[in-house]
Design an enzyme around this catalytic site. Structure first.
Site, mmCIF file in Angstrom:
data_model
loop_
_atom_site.group_PDB
_atom_site.id
_atom_site.type_symbol
_atom_site.label_atom_id
_atom_site.label_comp_id
_atom_site.label_asym_id
_atom_site.label_seq_id
_atom_site.Cartn_x
_atom_site.Cartn_y
_atom_site.Cartn_z
ATOM 1 N N GLN A 10 0.824 -1.196 0.000
ATOM 2 C CA GLN A 10 0.000 0.000 0.000
ATOM 3 C C GLN A 10 0.866 1.257 0.000
ATOM 4 O OE1 GLN A 10 -3.258 -0.698 2.493
ATOM 5 N NE2 GLN A 10 -4.112 1.354 2.395
ATOM 6 N N SER A 86 3.667 -6.171 3.090
ATOM 7 C CA SER A 86 2.336 -6.054 3.693
ATOM 8 C C SER A 86 1.299 -6.785 2.838
ATOM 9 C CB SER A 86 1.981 -4.578 3.901
ATOM 10 O OG SER A 86 0.813 -4.440 4.672
ATOM 11 N N LEU A 87 0.354 -6.064 2.208
ATOM 12 C CA LEU A 87 -0.664 -6.742 1.401
ATOM 13 C C LEU A 87 -0.039 -7.532 0.268
ATOM 14 C CD1 LEU A 87 -1.621 -5.468 -1.654
ATOM 15 C CD2 LEU A 87 -2.014 -3.501 -0.194
ATOM 16 N N ARG A 111 -9.575 -8.464 4.494
ATOM 17 C CA ARG A 111 -8.493 -7.836 5.273
ATOM 18 C C ARG A 111 -8.564 -6.318 5.176
ATOM 19 N NH1 ARG A 111 -3.080 -6.054 4.124
ATOM 20 N NH2 ARG A 111 -1.500 -6.654 5.682
ATOM 21 N N HIS A 195 0.359 -2.230 10.770
ATOM 22 C CA HIS A 195 1.452 -2.991 11.377
ATOM 23 C C HIS A 195 1.830 -2.464 12.754
ATOM 24 C CE1 HIS A 195 1.679 -5.309 7.776
ATOM 25 N NE2 HIS A 195 1.701 -4.186 7.079
ATOM 26 N N GLN A 244 0.976 -10.833 11.016
ATOM 27 C CA GLN A 244 1.488 -9.804 10.111
ATOM 28 C C GLN A 244 0.723 -8.495 10.196
ATOM 29 O OE1 GLN A 244 -0.014 -8.652 6.777
ATOM 30 N NE2 GLN A 244 1.554 -9.228 5.291
#
Length: 308
Positions: A10, A86-87, A111, A195, A244
């Protein structure tokens, strides 16, 4: 020589992303069409404020990444290892065969919605601390805790660490970081404290959502964000994806782990080329390639066919 594929996270999104791929490549189109029509319109036409919303950014970024990867697959490309920021980790796992494309889009859509929900009313910010080593950045965060919440969200590469928390906490951390030698601190345009412990409600929702779902076996290794390494036999994909969402991303550790296992080239898929920059700052012996446009994809396809 080993090649690792990296999937962007992102913040890399921009209006118009995927439009050229959608027009030219049926393989890309098949994946991108898994998105609702409204999200395809947001990706191609905006507005940027809608694209920036977590619940839109995440499925759009995943569909872009997997669409490009499926075109590469059609031309015989197979990486030796994968990771995502991340994603992007969901794209890496789908590429490795853990999820099919439809399931990956469904998972990341859930998510994104849960992370957006966890962000509501938090009044938090994120900042990239530039030019400070890991231990000093951790000290800057620790010393700021008396003024407000602040945590390290990302260890991106040497000299670039992202912190997140309340306005007061992050401001205090930035001040401490500069006193400890940071060159500058850059506020990031993101829609939540990703996070960090603020995302624990999203992690709890993911744990429930994953319950009873069967994941496939990896066809090649994936290096996990919250570990900076591959998982062990005692660790599960669902457990690590839950960790995560509220844990720090160890991307620098991921690159070092790949290099130790013989990776000499990375291929980044995603708008912009942030991950390639992190790789170069972490290990200059690793060659970087990236796919942001159809022209980039054509060059990588030609390179792939020459290797066969």
């Amino acid at each position: 020589m080993k090649t690792a594929i990296l999937f962007a996270g992102q913040g890399a999104q921009h209006v118009g992303m995927g439009k050229d791929f959608y027009a030219e490549y049926p393989g890309f189109r098949r994946v991108f069409d898994l998105l609702p029509e409204e999200q395809r319109r947001i990706a191609f036409e905006g507005p940027a404020e809608e694209l920036k919303k977590t619940e839109n950014t995440q499925p759009i970024m995943l569909a872009f990444a997997l669409g490009v990867y499926r075109v590469l697959q059609e031309h015989g490309f197979v990486p030796d290892m994968a990771a995502g920021l991340s994603l992007g980790e969901y794209s890496a796992l789908a590429a490795a065969g853990v999820f099919d494309d439809k399931t990956a889009v469904e998972l990341i859509t859930f998510r994104g919605k849960q992370m957006a929900k966890a962000s509501e009313g938090t009044d938090t910010v994120m900042s990239a601390v530039i030019g400070l080593e890991r231990e000093a950045a951790e000290n800057a965060c620790r010393e700021a805790q008396s003024e407000g919440d602040v945590e390290i969200a990302n260890y991106n590469c040497p000299g670039q660490i992202v912190v997140s928390g309340t306005e007061a906490g992050v401001t205090a951390c930035e001040r401490n970081a500069k006193e400890l030698g940071a060159r500058r601190c850059i506020r990031l345009e993101v829609s939540g404290p990703f996070h960090t412990s603020y995302m624990k409600p999203a992690g709890k929702a993911l744990a429930e959502y994953f319950r009873g779902r069967t994941f496939g076996r990896m066809e090649f290794p994936v290096v996990f964000n919250c570990l900076g390494r591959e998982k062990t036999g005692a660790e599960t994909v669902r457990e690590l994806l839950v960790r995560q969402v509220s844990g720090s991303v160890y991307f620098e550790d991921t690159i070092r782990y790949m290099a130790e296992r013989g990776v000499t080239r990375t291929l980044e898929i995603g708008p912009r080329r942030a991950l390639s920059g992190f790789v170069r700052k972490t290990d200059r012996n690793i060659e970087t390639m990236s796919i942001e446009t159809t022209e980039d994809l054509g060059k990588v396809i030609a390179w792939t066919e020459k290797q066969q």
